[in-house]
Write a protein that holds these residues in place. Structure first.
Motif, PDB file in Angstrom:
ATOM      1  N   THR A 454      25.305 -21.521  41.191  1.00  0.00           N
ATOM      2  CA  THR A 454      24.329 -22.438  40.584  1.00  0.00           C
ATOM      3  C   THR A 454      23.524 -23.113  41.699  1.00  0.00           C
ATOM      4  O   THR A 454      22.319 -23.316  41.585  1.00  0.00           O
ATOM      5  CB  THR A 454      25.076 -23.505  39.751  1.00  0.00           C
ATOM      6  N   ASP A 541      33.100 -21.168  49.115  1.00  0.00           N
ATOM      7  CA  ASP A 541      33.798 -19.882  49.036  1.00  0.00           C
ATOM      8  C   ASP A 541      34.262 -19.425  50.415  1.00  0.00           C
ATOM      9  O   ASP A 541      33.671 -19.790  51.431  1.00  0.00           O
ATOM     10  CB  ASP A 541      32.848 -18.792  48.502  1.00  0.00           C
ATOM     11  N   ARG A 567      32.925 -21.332  35.800  1.00  0.00           N
ATOM     12  CA  ARG A 567      33.461 -22.218  36.814  1.00  0.00           C
ATOM     13  C   ARG A 567      34.013 -23.485  36.184  1.00  0.00           C
ATOM     14  O   ARG A 567      33.371 -24.074  35.337  1.00  0.00           O
ATOM     15  CB  ARG A 567      32.252 -22.598  37.645  1.00  0.00           C
TER      16      ARG A 567
HETATM   17  O1  PRX Z   1      33.215 -18.348  43.718  1.00  0.00           O
HETATM   18  C1  PRX Z   1      31.969 -17.745  43.593  1.00  0.00           C
HETATM   19  C2  PRX Z   1      31.874 -17.017  42.269  1.00  0.00           C
HETATM   20  O2  PRX Z   1      31.257 -17.915  41.365  1.00  0.00           O
HETATM   21  C3  PRX Z   1      30.935 -19.140  42.025  1.00  0.00           C
HETATM   22  C4  PRX Z   1      29.636 -19.686  41.498  1.00  0.00           C
HETATM   23  O3  PRX Z   1      29.758 -19.990  40.159  1.00  0.00           O
HETATM   24  P1  PRX Z   1      28.505 -20.455  39.339  1.00  0.00           P
HETATM   25  O4  PRX Z   1      27.814 -21.553  40.042  1.00  0.00           O
HETATM   26  O5  PRX Z   1      28.968 -20.725  37.954  1.00  0.00           O
HETATM   27  O6  PRX Z   1      27.538 -19.220  39.343  1.00  0.00           O
HETATM   28  C5  PRX Z   1      27.976 -18.008  38.795  1.00  0.00           C
HETATM   29  C6  PRX Z   1      26.838 -17.031  38.726  1.00  0.00           C
HETATM   30  C7  PRX Z   1      26.042 -16.873  39.925  1.00  0.00           C
HETATM   31  C8  PRX Z   1      30.859 -18.782  43.480  1.00  0.00           C
HETATM   32  O7  PRX Z   1      31.053 -19.903  44.309  1.00  0.00           O
HETATM   33  N1  PRX Z   1      31.066 -15.799  42.382  1.00  0.00           N
HETATM   34  C9  PRX Z   1      29.802 -15.621  41.967  1.00  0.00           C
HETATM   35  N2  PRX Z   1      29.418 -14.341  42.190  1.00  0.00           N
HETATM   36  C10 PRX Z   1      30.451 -13.707  42.777  1.00  0.00           C
HETATM   37  C11 PRX Z   1      31.504 -14.639  42.904  1.00  0.00           C
HETATM   38  N3  PRX Z   1      32.678 -14.306  43.475  1.00  0.00           N
HETATM   39  C12 PRX Z   1      32.822 -13.038  43.932  1.00  0.00           C
HETATM   40  N4  PRX Z   1      31.858 -12.102  43.837  1.00  0.00           N
HETATM   41  C13 PRX Z   1      30.670 -12.389  43.270  1.00  0.00           C
HETATM   42  N5  PRX Z   1      29.743 -11.440  43.159  1.00  0.00           N
END
Ligand code: PRX
Length: 691
Positions: A454, A541, A567
């Motif tokens: 996000t 991360d 999340r």
């Molecule tokens: O931990 C990572 C994981 O999702 C988190 C972000 O979540 P959000 O803000 O809800 O956005 C999700 C959609 C973009 C990150 O910090 N994450 C997202 N994409 C990946 C991932 N973990 C592993 N591989 C990915 N491709």
């Protein structure tokens, strides 16, 4: 553009010449319709082809192109982003300053003195060149009843909503909360806010009344937009009732617009406005507000490791540019493609890759209202066949679920339209990646595992763009996008310079799509993202960098867990569990789950005099979490314990709990700092009994 011998610069100059039409002096101003009309005139006169703004650029996909452009984007970011912003966006006032950023202070500004309107960029310029191109295909929950909206129709709908909001007092700078399922009117509402200069705050329609109320209050919205009922997976949800309950505790709310998704009438109060009826009274032309690049476009709430969800702020030009550019290059989108992102608009993926990125590029974008298994596990692939989807973008959790149903649900449908498959939100395990690639994509579609957040606004690490025959490694996000400079940090906060190493993932340079602040709490923004590694943006991360220099995300380093790609902070769940009168305290952790990726495990200590059977309490706690947050946050497993493992200073040792749940008892680590070491034995035993 200065064109030297650097191939990156040459490539950018090529882009520049193709789209120079956008920057011809506005000779049509005499037409008397102001600066917007004149820009559009310029576009039409130039005969440019809708929103492509540049051909599949020589240079971006060419052998030396990617590397050279990446180099250019990092070594001379100002020129790179200035060229991209001029080519990709229509401005009502050109910018002069490209960026004004200082990561150590959390200061991020791009194209600040420029002005534009995001809805004009997403709609009007396409309407002037190809009004009958389909903008949206609404894949309704009821299979086979999809509805198409052209760019002209979407612009008209947006204008009606914009005029309605204006007439009812919504002003530039206000924030409108949108609590709707993924549907055309939700998209028109987002764009209408952008048109009149209001920010939007889309709240995922699966959130409870309490979670919605918290977000409305924090955003200080006076206007909410919703529907009478939602329909998903054949089930009806009472969204208007949820809004009614939420606004009880939101003194700022003065009006609720209610659209009709189903036929079922709902009770309307003095505050409620029948949205479609009122829209019919409005004009289909709505003057767009000229917005400064750094005015707020939207707030989007997301979970952190502590405290309440934070309202991340994204602004106008930088966000739109980054969404558009990544949409085009990560997915190899080409003019005329049908883009199928199945994320809900309540999440950042829906914002950037269902709405803003595709529409800025003049794409046909799919709005998916249903679930992967409704009415059967062939739903996605039936949709791919019917809508002739070229790029399909979904979450690993759905892929893992579908692969269990077997290949026949996929093979039943013609997937020859597919060109690229995308994955987002959580790590994609090798088995799911292979199945997605081999079965869904028939081994011929590249799978792009896209990492972002996000906070980042758009994709930061993905296998593409790449050189034409560059390898793609299963389960790896691999390559940073243009202008993205990932670094890995060791435990002491030093940059790890070698490959084949793991560390905390940070970004060394700002990019236009990144969030600008946390609404009402800039200090928290600084503390969370810029304090841990001064001068860098900290993602939260961990990542591994391979021998070849490719990145693989290893998971969160904080107390945020990822359930089916959603999340959630463990502290948020604990907060709700602790509110139950029977509970003394609790500790929540994530554990590995074969479909969801991670699931919620709660350790609960009950108050002394509680005599309710544990099974009953367990059920109650699960339903309280669903009611107070959302279904996905509800614990899968609840273990009642006598005490939690704590240090002498009273801190819960989550590391120990995680190891117990992972059955990794050999790595419990140093337990000498525990206040009462017997707690661990009890917990191990209880865990084994629970399983
Ligand atoms: O931990 C990572 C994981 O999702 C988190 C972000 O979540 P959000 O803000 O809800 O956005 C999700 C959609 C973009 C990150 O910090 N994450 C997202 N994409 C990946 C991932 N973990 C592993 N591989 C990915 N491709």
């Amino acid at each position: 553009q200065t064109v030297g011998n650097d191939p990156g610069r040459v490539a950018c100059a090529e882009l520049s010449s193709w789209v120079n039409a956008m920057w011809l002096p506005a000779k049509c101003a005499a037409a008397g319709r102001g600066v917007w009309a004149s820009r559009l005139c310029v576009l039409r006169r130039s005969g440019s082809n809708t929103a492509a703004f540049m051909p599949e650029a020589a240079g971006f996909g060419g052998v030396s192109g990617r590397a050279a452009l990446q180099d250019f984007s990092l070594s001379d970011g100002d020129s790179f982003w200035a060229a991209a912003a001029r080519h990709r966006l229509s401005w009502s006032r050109p910018f002069r300053t490209v960026r004004d950023c200082d990561l150590s202070r959390g200061r991020i500004k791009w194209f600040e003195d420029g002005e534009l309107n995001v809805s004009v960029n997403c709609l009007d310029r396409h309407v002037h060149t190809c009004p009958e191109r389909v903008a949206l295909i609404w894949e309704r929950d009821e299979r086979g009843s999809e509805v198409r909206y052209t760019y002209r129709e979407l612009l008209e709908m947006t204008c009606r909503v914009g005029n309605l909001l204006r007439r009812r007092g919504v002003k530039k700078g206000d924030c409108v909360t949108i609590y709707m399922p993924t549907c055309p009117l939700a998209v028109a509402s987002m764009l209408a806010c952008a048109r009149i200069g209001a920010a939007h705050n889309v709240v995922f329609a699966g959130f409870s009344a309490e979670a919605l109320a918290e977000r409305i209050r924090d955003a200080q919205s006076s206007t909410v937009i919703t529907v009478n009922q939602g329909v998903r997976g054949g089930k009806v949800t009472e969204l208007k009732k949820t809004v009614d309950a939420a606004v009880q505790s939101c003194p700022t709310v003065q009006q609720v617009f209610v659209a009709m998704r189903t036929e079922k009438p709902v009770t309307m109060t003095a505050r409620d406005v029948a949205m479609e009826e009122e829209m019919l009274k409005e004009d289909v032309v709505c003057e767009p507000a000229a917005m400064s690049s750094e005015d707020i476009l939207f707030l989007l709430y997301t979970s952190g490791s502590t405290g309440k969800p934070k309202g991340l702020v994204h602004t106008q030009a930088g966000y739109l540019l980054y969404a558009a550019l990544t949409h085009r290059y990560v997915f190899s989108y080409q003019d005329g493609d049908v883009f199928g992102c199945v994320a809900d608009i309540g999440w950042i993926t829906g914002h950037s890759y269902t709405v803003y990125g595709p529409l800025a590029n003049g794409a046909t974008t799919v709005l998916f209202e249903s679930t992967p298994v409704y009415p059967d596990p062939g739903r996605y692939w039936d949709m791919v066949e019917r809508l002739k989807i070229n790029q399909f973008y979904g979450a690993p959790t759905a892929i893992r679920l579908l692969l269990r149903y077997g290949d026949q649900w996929v093979n039943k449908y013609d997937r020859s339209s597919l060109k690229t498959l995308g994955s987002v939100g959580e790590p994609i395990n090798t088995e799911a990646w292979e199945w997605y690639h081999r079965v869904v994509g028939e081994g011929r579609c590249p799978v792009v595992d896209t990492w972002w957040q996000t906070e980042t606004g758009g994709i930061c690490i993905a296998p593409k763009p790449s050189e034409p025959d560059a390898e793609i490694v299963p389960g790896m996000a691999m390559r940073p996008f243009f202008g993205i400079k990932p670094v890995l940090m060791d435990a002491e906060g030093k940059v790890l310079t070698t490959n084949n190493t793991s560390g905390a993932l940070c970004m060394a340079q700002p990019w236009p799509g990144m969030a600008r602040t946390i609404h009402n709490d800039h200090q928290r923004f600084i503390e969370t993202y810029f304090r841990p590694y001064p001068g860098y943006f900290f993602t939260g991360d961990g990542a591994y960098r391979s021998k070849e220099g490719y990145y693989q995300i290893t998971g969160r380093l904080d107390d945020v867990i990822n359930v089916s790609g959603h999340r959630i902070g463990t502290a948020e769940i604990e907060d709700v569990v602790n509110q139950c009168p029977a509970v003394a305290e609790s500790a929540v952790i994530g554990y590995s789950h074969s479909i969801k990726g991670e699931a919620v495990y709660a350790f609960v200590v009950l108050k002394k005099d509680v005599n309710v059977p544990e099974a009953e309490l367990s059920k109650e706690l699960k339903s309280i979490v669903s009611e107070k947050i959302a279904k996905y946050a509800s614990p899968d497993l609840i273990q009642f314990v006598k005490r939690l493992p704590k240090t002498r200073s009273g801190k819960i040792m989550r590391r120990v709990l995680r190891k117990v749940v992972e059955s990794d008892l050999d790595s419990l680590g140093d337990l000498s700092t525990l206040d009462d070491p017997t707690a661990v034995q009890e917990i191990i035993q209880g865990h084994q009994e629970l399983l």
